[in-house]
Design a protein around this motif. Sequence first.
Motif, mmCIF file in Angstrom:
data_model
loop_
_atom_site.group_PDB
_atom_site.id
_atom_site.type_symbol
_atom_site.label_atom_id
_atom_site.label_comp_id
_atom_site.label_asym_id
_atom_site.label_seq_id
_atom_site.Cartn_x
_atom_site.Cartn_y
_atom_site.Cartn_z
ATOM 1 N N GLU A 1 32.313 41.041 45.921
ATOM 2 C CA GLU A 1 32.098 39.827 45.138
ATOM 3 C C GLU A 1 31.083 40.052 44.033
ATOM 4 O O GLU A 1 31.263 39.598 42.909
ATOM 5 C CB GLU A 1 31.650 38.692 46.057
ATOM 6 C CG GLU A 1 32.788 38.220 46.947
ATOM 7 C CD GLU A 1 32.345 37.168 47.946
ATOM 8 O OE1 GLU A 1 31.196 36.679 47.837
ATOM 9 O OE2 GLU A 1 33.154 36.860 48.830
ATOM 10 N N ASP B 1 31.726 40.021 40.052
ATOM 11 C CA ASP B 1 30.992 39.027 39.292
ATOM 12 C C ASP B 1 30.168 39.656 38.171
ATOM 13 O O ASP B 1 30.228 39.218 37.028
ATOM 14 C CB ASP B 1 30.067 38.262 40.242
ATOM 15 C CG ASP B 1 29.439 37.078 39.547
ATOM 16 O OD1 ASP B 1 30.191 36.273 38.986
ATOM 17 O OD2 ASP B 1 28.200 36.980 39.550
ATOM 18 N N SER C 1 40.191 35.849 39.635
ATOM 19 C CA SER C 1 38.906 36.293 39.099
ATOM 20 C C SER C 1 38.958 36.311 37.580
ATOM 21 O O SER C 1 38.017 35.910 36.898
ATOM 22 C CB SER C 1 38.556 37.688 39.620
ATOM 23 O OG SER C 1 38.811 37.791 40.992
ATOM 24 N N LYS D 1 29.676 32.226 40.543
ATOM 25 C CA LYS D 1 30.240 33.540 40.815
ATOM 26 C C LYS D 1 31.758 33.569 40.650
ATOM 27 O O LYS D 1 32.445 32.604 40.991
ATOM 28 C CB LYS D 1 29.932 33.919 42.265
ATOM 29 C CG LYS D 1 28.626 34.667 42.425
ATOM 30 C CD LYS D 1 28.552 35.190 43.837
ATOM 31 C CE LYS D 1 27.508 36.268 43.956
ATOM 32 N NZ LYS D 1 27.468 36.823 45.300
ATOM 33 N N THR E 1 36.882 35.943 44.485
ATOM 34 C CA THR E 1 37.716 37.131 44.675
ATOM 35 C C THR E 1 39.076 36.792 45.236
ATOM 36 O O THR E 1 39.975 37.591 45.207
ATOM 37 C CB THR E 1 37.039 38.142 45.617
ATOM 38 O OG1 THR E 1 36.769 37.478 46.856
ATOM 39 C CG2 THR E 1 35.765 38.657 45.023
ATOM 40 N N ASP F 1 38.885 30.658 47.679
ATOM 41 C CA ASP F 1 37.553 30.367 47.107
ATOM 42 C C ASP F 1 37.676 29.624 45.785
ATOM 43 O O ASP F 1 36.986 28.641 45.538
ATOM 44 C CB ASP F 1 36.793 31.679 46.843
ATOM 45 C CG ASP F 1 36.280 32.267 48.137
ATOM 46 O OD1 ASP F 1 36.474 31.611 49.186
ATOM 47 O OD2 ASP F 1 35.703 33.374 48.095
#
Lengths: 280, 288, 231
Positions: free
Chosen positions: B234, B238, B255, B270, B273, B277
């Motif tokens: 991650e 990021d 992403s 952030k 991935t 999320d």
Amino acid sequence: MIRLERVSFRYPSGLLALHDIDLTIQGGDFLAIMGENGAGKTTLAKQLNGLLKPSEGRVTVDGEDTRKVSVAHLARKVGLVFQNPDHLLFSETVKDEVAFGLKNFGFTPEVVEKQVGRTLEALGLAEYADTSPFLLSGGERKRVALASILATEPDYLILDEPTIGQDYQQKERLRNFILQLYSQGKAVVMITHDVEFVAEANPKVILLSKGGIVGQGSAESVLSRDEMVNRASLVKPQMSRLFGSLARFGLPRDVVDVHRARLLLEEKLGGVKETVTTNS
Amino acid sequence: MAESRREIVVAKNLGFKYSGAKKTAIQGIDLSIGVGEFILLTGPSGCGKTSLCRCLNGLIPNFYQGEWTGQLHVDGLDITTQPTSELSRKIGYVFQNPENQLFALTVEKDVAFGPENLGYSRDEIRKRVNEAMKITGTLALKELAPYELSGGQQQRVALAGVLAMKPSIIVLDEPTSFLDPHTAEDVMGAADDLRRELGLTIVVVEHRLDLVARYAERIIVMDGGRIVADGNLEEVLDEQFDTLEGLGVGVPRVSLLWSMLRRDGLLKGKVPTHVEDAASALSGMMTH
Amino acid sequence: MLVVAVLVPALLFASVWVMIILLLSQLPLLFIGRVARRWALSLRAGVFLSGLIFVVNFFTGSLFSAIALTLRFLVLLTTFSLFFMTTSPDDLGLALDRIGAVRWLSRKWLGYPNALSFTFTTAVRLVPTLAVDAQTVVDAQRSRGLELDKGNLFRRIRNYIPILIPLLLIAIRRSLELAEALESRGFPGKEGRTSLFQLKLKGPDYAVIAVSVVMIVVSVWVFLHYRVPVF
């Protein structure tokens, strides 16, 4: 135009690999044939240039029945690029390799030379003209195989799993190249299970499962539908999964590529931001 | 925390050049892998990922000749002084092409192949074979011939064959290239099961980050034979997003979307991935 | 063993009757082994050759010797079909591995006692894979306009170059990958390599061996003491 009319195909072993396929392919088309391993994708590709003849039904290429003409004759119109370049590379130099098809079709040495030069240039292989294809990397060999077919300028280009083993940059290059070809009026048919590649290239998708067509339509409409995707052992592209869970905010479900996703979210979030600022 | 971490792979300034090659395949590799990690190893074609993996199980320098520099220890063994057969007890290797790694004419015999080579007793072999087939879900296939299986089943059998040798680390070198997406996820899931249930260390080489991002907590990115990024998946995604994009690494589409919107100034936080999320972050933003 | 037992009389006697008896005695075995259908297929492939044998012998010898020799060919064909169709290459490999002489030769030539028997099973296993490769190469080159049956004899032989080179390279590539995979699975291991499966001779096996021995002895005895007429 390539037409498949109620095509079924049974291997000598008795395996029914295709059944009742109806399909039309014409200049300017960009198709992706997708489906699980063993769905019959490669068998279908081999029907298009006469390597396999239908057990039932009919395949015609520009009006000619594939049963009645030779593969060599059809190969001038239908270029089939096999998945693994190792199955066809044999020459001492890349130049000779690309010239092979042209020579088989009986072009004059001048035409052969001109076409080879042009094709190598177009695919970024010019610097390797005198190199042995066996010294090149896997990705480069795949491009040589593609060049050897493209050099004969087929009207219909069939690519079997062109993205396997390719990194992201190579895929981008391939995508641009395909775009160029079909905007020039050629038909490009790609066999693949690379959903993200399809999501970004946005061809018309033909979904094959267990030898039959189970769905077709734009990449957006096919790849964003669970029941279709599951049936062909695919997974939905990431954008489609994301937008599936954002539908309750009034966003469309059928988003598969990242650029459309960006535009939609820019609008949505931009709007949110404005409301936030006006409220405060 | 750092003290309790047991290292299974330690490389110091590792380099290798195949004999006859002009360029070094890998160079200046410093690497430490802890027990139980799930690592995604990626980078553009020709970056040296496969060569690094070959070092890990001793195919380099035992099978491939060339110039070796630096040091590499796997589970305490010095790679350069051990024959591959000895290393095969410590490290298992699953190759890209399932066709070329199954030898026997039935699944069961194939899974037994490794332990047979190591000379265990018949009872021990039977026990290992059964365990390995159970964990990888291949028990039902045991009487079949490898060529009768689907690609995904073949890779599971290959995994079982490696597992029966009870290694402490398994390397999977692009194990899903030939598989359809659904089956690919299935094989990745099987690898993850091994990590969670048996505490094995897993290294997966893969171009498609989206396939592995769910399982891997660490990413190692290579380019030109060197490691150019190494860290928490991650965090790397990021903080070094642009570097990865520049290398042509296929970053997960969510992403990419996130980083573009962040650049537009529309959102912060952030880079996610995986889809779940991103979905929950975006839903959170939009409900407000 | 049975193979030898059938071959010895088949080769010693050139009699029509002996051949017919041998052929008939194998038929039940074909059905027990459930390979009758595949045997029929290999017979069909052998028709041309048996025809040739018949014609050649008819003109060089008598009608009866021609029949006898053709039948002999069929007996040989059936025997070998029976053997290879019912014996898995794995078992054959295991059996080879048990033979002291094979292990000794293998250690001497290849450095490991089990390398020779492994080479055998692998070769057998690779045949179907390479057959598929060959078909794909032919298809790939035909898609590039190659016509195998075009031109005179010399040209036709040349037409096979684009087929043979990729095939050879693929075979090499495959064997290298196979070798890598073998190394990673601890092959060849040490002297004390175990094998999970063991071949055990059971009651019927002993019976077959006994019958075979009797047949061989009787055949040799008859051959030495009597002249068996062709017909």
